[in-house]
Design a protein around this motif. Structure first.
Motif, short mmCIF file in Angstrom:
data_model
loop_
_atom_site.label_atom_id
_atom_site.label_comp_id
_atom_site.label_asym_id
_atom_site.label_seq_id
_atom_site.Cartn_x
_atom_site.Cartn_y
_atom_site.Cartn_z
N LYS A 66 7.60 2.94 2.51
CA LYS A 66 7.70 4.12 3.39
C LYS A 66 7.76 5.40 2.57
O LYS A 66 7.64 6.49 3.11
N LYS A 67 7.95 5.28 1.25
CA LYS A 67 7.98 6.45 0.36
C LYS A 67 6.56 6.74 -0.12
O LYS A 67 6.16 6.37 -1.21
N SER A 68 5.80 7.43 0.73
CA SER A 68 4.38 7.64 0.45
C SER A 68 4.12 8.40 -0.84
O SER A 68 3.11 8.18 -1.51
N GLU A 69 5.06 9.27 -1.25
CA GLU A 69 4.86 10.02 -2.49
C GLU A 69 4.90 9.09 -3.70
O GLU A 69 4.19 9.30 -4.69
N ASP A 70 5.70 8.01 -3.64
CA ASP A 70 5.74 7.03 -4.73
C ASP A 70 4.41 6.28 -4.82
O ASP A 70 3.89 6.06 -5.92
N VAL A 71 3.89 5.89 -3.68
CA VAL A 71 2.61 5.17 -3.64
C VAL A 71 1.51 6.05 -4.21
O VAL A 71 0.75 5.63 -5.08
N THR A 72 1.43 7.28 -3.75
CA THR A 72 0.39 8.21 -4.20
C THR A 72 0.46 8.44 -5.70
O THR A 72 -0.56 8.37 -6.40
N ALA A 73 1.66 8.68 -6.21
CA ALA A 73 1.83 8.94 -7.65
C ALA A 73 1.41 7.74 -8.49
O ALA A 73 0.70 7.90 -9.50
N LEU A 74 1.81 6.55 -8.09
CA LEU A 74 1.47 5.36 -8.89
C LEU A 74 0.00 4.98 -8.74
O LEU A 74 -0.61 4.50 -9.70
N GLU A 75 -0.60 5.21 -7.58
CA GLU A 75 -2.04 4.95 -7.43
C GLU A 75 -2.84 5.92 -8.31
O GLU A 75 -3.85 5.53 -8.90
N GLN A 76 -2.39 7.16 -8.41
CA GLN A 76 -3.07 8.12 -9.28
C GLN A 76 -2.94 7.70 -10.74
O GLN A 76 -3.88 7.85 -11.52
N LYS A 77 -1.80 7.17 -11.11
CA LYS A 77 -1.56 6.76 -12.50
C LYS A 77 -2.29 5.47 -12.86
O LYS A 77 -2.87 5.36 -13.95
N PHE A 78 -2.25 4.45 -11.95
CA PHE A 78 -2.76 3.12 -12.29
C PHE A 78 -4.03 2.72 -11.54
O PHE A 78 -4.59 1.65 -11.80
N GLY A 79 -4.49 3.55 -10.60
CA GLY A 79 -5.72 3.24 -9.88
C GLY A 79 -5.49 2.34 -8.67
O GLY A 79 -4.36 2.01 -8.33
N ALA A 80 -6.59 1.96 -8.05
CA ALA A 80 -6.57 1.13 -6.84
C ALA A 80 -6.30 -0.34 -7.18
O ALA A 80 -6.36 -0.75 -8.33
N CYS A 81 -6.06 -1.10 -6.15
CA CYS A 81 -5.83 -2.55 -6.26
C CYS A 81 -6.97 -3.18 -7.07
O CYS A 81 -8.14 -2.89 -6.83
N PRO A 82 -6.64 -4.05 -8.04
CA PRO A 82 -7.68 -4.69 -8.86
C PRO A 82 -8.66 -5.53 -8.05
O PRO A 82 -8.28 -6.18 -7.07
N ASP A 83 -9.91 -5.52 -8.48
CA ASP A 83 -10.96 -6.35 -7.90
C ASP A 83 -11.11 -7.61 -8.74
O ASP A 83 -12.16 -7.85 -9.32
#
Length: 85
Positions: A66-83
């Motif tokens: 529910k902490k969308s800012e944490d999700v956004t920050a970590l997605e920017q740092k580490f990218g999207a879910c691995p394929d």
């Protein structure tokens, strides 16, 4: 009917993407507890049938903090879910 169905759960944490539970064709499922500090979870899947020699591949989100800012920050740092499985 599936000839091959495999999947891998991925969890986004402050350390990056961590591999979770998996299903490997012919070996079954391996269960792994989700990291307590995850902010996002997704599953990458591959499905191959008799009707199509080409495997269908897709990702879907299964849990989000529910902490969308944490999700956004970590997605920017580490990218999207691995394929990858």
């Amino acid at each position: 009917m599936p000839v091959r169905k495999e999947w891998t759960e991925w969890h986004l944490t402050p350390r990056g993407w961590e591999k979770g539970a998996t299903r490997v064709h012919g070996q079954g499922n391996t269960w792994v507890e989700e990291p307590l500090d995850r902010v996002l979870s997704c599953v990458y899947q591959e499905l191959q049938t008799d009707a199509s020699p080409e495997a269908k591949k897709w990702k879907e989100e299964t849990w989000r903090s529910k902490k969308s800012e944490d999700v956004t920050a970590l997605e920017q740092k580490f990218g999207a879910c691995p394929d990858s499985l």
